[in-house]
Design a protein around this motif. Structure first.
Motif, PDB file in Angstrom:
ATOM      1  N   GLU A  41     -16.110   1.258  -1.175  1.00  9.19           N
ATOM      2  CA  GLU A  41     -16.579   0.265  -2.140  1.00  9.19           C
ATOM      3  C   GLU A  41     -16.869   0.914  -3.495  1.00  9.19           C
ATOM      4  O   GLU A  41     -16.537   0.353  -4.544  1.00  9.19           O
ATOM      5  CB  GLU A  41     -17.833  -0.439  -1.613  1.00  9.19           C
ATOM      6  N   ILE A  42     -17.455   2.104  -3.489  1.00  9.77           N
ATOM      7  CA  ILE A  42     -17.722   2.822  -4.742  1.00  9.77           C
ATOM      8  C   ILE A  42     -16.408   3.135  -5.451  1.00  9.77           C
ATOM      9  O   ILE A  42     -16.283   2.936  -6.667  1.00  9.77           O
ATOM     10  CB  ILE A  42     -18.519   4.110  -4.465  1.00  9.77           C
ATOM     11  N   ILE A  43     -15.414   3.593  -4.699  1.00  4.96           N
ATOM     12  CA  ILE A  43     -14.108   3.904  -5.290  1.00  4.96           C
ATOM     13  C   ILE A  43     -13.478   2.634  -5.847  1.00  4.96           C
ATOM     14  O   ILE A  43     -12.973   2.608  -6.966  1.00  4.96           O
ATOM     15  CB  ILE A  43     -13.184   4.580  -4.256  1.00  4.96           C
ATOM     16  N   ARG A  44     -13.534   1.558  -5.064  1.00  9.08           N
ATOM     17  CA  ARG A  44     -12.962   0.266  -5.482  1.00  9.08           C
ATOM     18  C   ARG A  44     -13.612  -0.223  -6.776  1.00  9.08           C
ATOM     19  O   ARG A  44     -12.932  -0.649  -7.699  1.00  9.08           O
ATOM     20  CB  ARG A  44     -13.150  -0.761  -4.373  1.00  9.08           C
ATOM     21  N   GLU A  45     -14.938  -0.146  -6.843  1.00 14.12           N
ATOM     22  CA  GLU A  45     -15.655  -0.630  -8.023  1.00 14.12           C
ATOM     23  C   GLU A  45     -15.405   0.238  -9.259  1.00 14.12           C
ATOM     24  O   GLU A  45     -15.525  -0.247 -10.378  1.00 14.12           O
ATOM     25  CB  GLU A  45     -17.155  -0.688  -7.738  1.00 14.12           C
ATOM     26  N   SER A  46     -15.072   1.499  -9.054  1.00 12.13           N
ATOM     27  CA  SER A  46     -14.887   2.434 -10.163  1.00 12.13           C
ATOM     28  C   SER A  46     -13.461   2.461 -10.695  1.00 12.13           C
ATOM     29  O   SER A  46     -13.191   3.125 -11.688  1.00 12.13           O
ATOM     30  CB  SER A  46     -15.278   3.847  -9.721  1.00 12.13           C
ATOM     31  N   CYS A  47     -12.537   1.780 -10.032  1.00 17.03           N
ATOM     32  CA  CYS A  47     -11.120   1.806 -10.407  1.00 17.03           C
ATOM     33  C   CYS A  47     -10.617   0.387 -10.655  1.00 17.03           C
ATOM     34  O   CYS A  47     -11.339  -0.579 -10.511  1.00 17.03           O
ATOM     35  CB  CYS A  47     -10.283   2.446  -9.297  1.00 17.03           C
ATOM     36  N   SER A  48      -9.345   0.300 -11.000  1.00 22.53           N
ATOM     37  CA  SER A  48      -8.712  -1.005 -11.160  1.00 22.53           C
ATOM     38  C   SER A  48      -7.282  -0.930 -10.662  1.00 22.53           C
ATOM     39  O   SER A  48      -6.759   0.142 -10.434  1.00 22.53           O
ATOM     40  CB  SER A  48      -8.722  -1.432 -12.626  1.00 22.53           C
ATOM     41  N   SER A  49      -6.640  -1.996 -10.453  1.00 19.73           N
ATOM     42  CA  SER A  49      -5.265  -2.249  -9.979  1.00 19.73           C
ATOM     43  C   SER A  49      -5.184  -2.259  -8.477  1.00 19.73           C
ATOM     44  O   SER A  49      -5.579  -3.232  -7.867  1.00 19.73           O
ATOM     45  CB  SER A  49      -4.225  -1.373 -10.661  1.00 19.73           C
ATOM     46  N   GLU A  50      -4.738  -1.213  -7.765  1.00 17.95           N
ATOM     47  CA  GLU A  50      -4.502  -1.325  -6.329  1.00 17.95           C
ATOM     48  C   GLU A  50      -4.934  -0.083  -5.566  1.00 17.95           C
ATOM     49  O   GLU A  50      -4.714   1.036  -5.991  1.00 17.95           O
ATOM     50  CB  GLU A  50      -3.019  -1.571  -6.072  1.00 17.95           C
ATOM     51  N   LEU A  51      -5.554  -0.274  -4.423  1.00 12.29           N
ATOM     52  CA  LEU A  51      -6.002   0.797  -3.534  1.00 12.29           C
ATOM     53  C   LEU A  51      -5.241   0.658  -2.225  1.00 12.29           C
ATOM     54  O   LEU A  51      -5.193  -0.412  -1.640  1.00 12.29           O
ATOM     55  CB  LEU A  51      -7.506   0.657  -3.259  1.00 12.29           C
ATOM     56  N   ALA A  52      -4.625   1.730  -1.766  1.00 13.48           N
ATOM     57  CA  ALA A  52      -3.961   1.722  -0.465  1.00 13.48           C
ATOM     58  C   ALA A  52      -4.703   2.689   0.437  1.00 13.48           C
ATOM     59  O   ALA A  52      -4.886   3.852   0.087  1.00 13.48           O
ATOM     60  CB  ALA A  52      -2.503   2.141  -0.599  1.00 13.48           C
ATOM     61  N   ILE A  53      -5.165   2.220   1.583  1.00 14.65           N
ATOM     62  CA  ILE A  53      -5.859   3.073   2.530  1.00 14.65           C
ATOM     63  C   ILE A  53      -4.889   3.406   3.651  1.00 14.65           C
ATOM     64  O   ILE A  53      -4.362   2.511   4.302  1.00 14.65           O
ATOM     65  CB  ILE A  53      -7.110   2.384   3.108  1.00 14.65           C
ATOM     66  N   HIS A  54      -4.654   4.690   3.863  1.00 17.27           N
ATOM     67  CA  HIS A  54      -3.729   5.140   4.893  1.00 17.27           C
ATOM     68  C   HIS A  54      -4.533   5.748   6.035  1.00 17.27           C
ATOM     69  O   HIS A  54      -5.437   6.537   5.811  1.00 17.27           O
ATOM     70  CB  HIS A  54      -2.752   6.173   4.326  1.00 17.27           C
ATOM     71  N   HIS A  55      -4.194   5.386   7.241  1.00 16.75           N
ATOM     72  CA  HIS A  55      -4.888   5.882   8.427  1.00 16.75           C
ATOM     73  C   HIS A  55      -4.051   6.992   9.052  1.00 16.75           C
ATOM     74  O   HIS A  55      -3.008   6.726   9.632  1.00 16.75           O
ATOM     75  CB  HIS A  55      -5.102   4.743   9.426  1.00 16.75           C
ATOM     76  N   GLY A  56      -4.512   8.249   8.910  1.00 13.99           N
ATOM     77  CA  GLY A  56      -3.790   9.377   9.484  1.00 13.99           C
ATOM     78  C   GLY A  56      -2.375   9.468   8.959  1.00 13.99           C
ATOM     79  O   GLY A  56      -2.149   9.451   7.763  1.00 13.99           O
ATOM     80  N   PHE A  57      -1.417   9.543   9.832  1.00 13.19           N
ATOM     81  CA  PHE A  57      -0.013   9.666   9.455  1.00 13.19           C
ATOM     82  C   PHE A  57       0.684   8.315   9.538  1.00 13.19           C
ATOM     83  O   PHE A  57       1.827   8.206   9.913  1.00 13.19           O
ATOM     84  CB  PHE A  57       0.700  10.681  10.359  1.00 13.19           C
ATOM     85  N   GLY A  58      -0.021   7.231   9.205  1.00 18.20           N
ATOM     86  CA  GLY A  58       0.576   5.909   9.260  1.00 18.20           C
ATOM     87  C   GLY A  58       0.472   5.276  10.633  1.00 18.20           C
ATOM     88  O   GLY A  58       1.146   4.317  10.927  1.00 18.20           O
ATOM     89  N   LEU A  59      -0.403   5.822  11.483  1.00 16.08           N
ATOM     90  CA  LEU A  59      -0.593   5.270  12.823  1.00 16.08           C
ATOM     91  C   LEU A  59      -1.984   4.688  12.931  1.00 16.08           C
ATOM     92  O   LEU A  59      -2.942   5.244  12.410  1.00 16.08           O
ATOM     93  CB  LEU A  59      -0.429   6.364  13.887  1.00 16.08           C
ATOM     94  N   ASP A  60      -2.112   3.557  13.604  1.00 19.16           N
ATOM     95  CA  ASP A  60      -3.444   3.015  13.830  1.00 19.16           C
ATOM     96  C   ASP A  60      -4.029   3.656  15.089  1.00 19.16           C
ATOM     97  O   ASP A  60      -3.416   4.528  15.701  1.00 19.16           O
ATOM     98  CB  ASP A  60      -3.412   1.487  13.900  1.00 19.16           C
ATOM     99  N   ALA A  61      -5.225   3.234  15.481  1.00 18.86           N
ATOM    100  CA  ALA A  61      -5.921   3.853  16.613  1.00 18.86           C
ATOM    101  C   ALA A  61      -5.148   3.765  17.921  1.00 18.86           C
ATOM    102  O   ALA A  61      -5.303   4.599  18.800  1.00 18.86           O
ATOM    103  CB  ALA A  61      -7.300   3.232  16.771  1.00 18.86           C
TER     104      ALA A  61
END
Length: 105
Positions: A58-78
């Motif tokens: 949330e801190i990163i989101r509030e401090s930036c603008s345009s688009e945030l992509a969150i990647h989990h590991g090597f593109g694999l979910d749990a």
């Protein structure tokens, strides 16, 4: 513990770092240039407890603008299945890794 690595545009890097430190998160950065955002950027590293990850994002989101992509590991979910990642408003690319071991000398 988790390691949050955020690649943010250089123009937003100071804002993100200041916001993280003011919120009590120890963070460090490296100046980088490369293919992720195709511009000069800062790569910030923040070690946090699992339950603190949403607040750091949330801190990163509030401090930036345009688009945030969150990647989990090597593109694999749990479950081990391929994950497309989560996209939210911001100007950063964020990776979150589980830390098997964390030590302070």
């Amino acid at each position: 513990m988790k390691m949050v690595m955020a690649i943010v545009p250089r123009k937003r890097g100071d804002d993100v770092l200041t916001a993280l430190v003011n919120a009590g998160y120890a963070s460090t950065f490296s100046e980088t240039r490369g293919g992720m955002l195709r511009q000069s950027q800062l790569t910030l590293f923040t070690g946090v407890r699992n339950e603190e990850v949403p607040k750091v994002l949330e801190i990163i989101r509030e401090s930036c603008s345009s688009e945030l992509a969150i990647h989990h590991g090597f593109g694999l979910d749990a479950s081990g299945e391929q994950s497309p990642g989560v996209r939210m408003p911001s100007g950063a690319v964020v990776f979150v890794w589980s830390l098997d071991r964390f030590e302070l000398p």
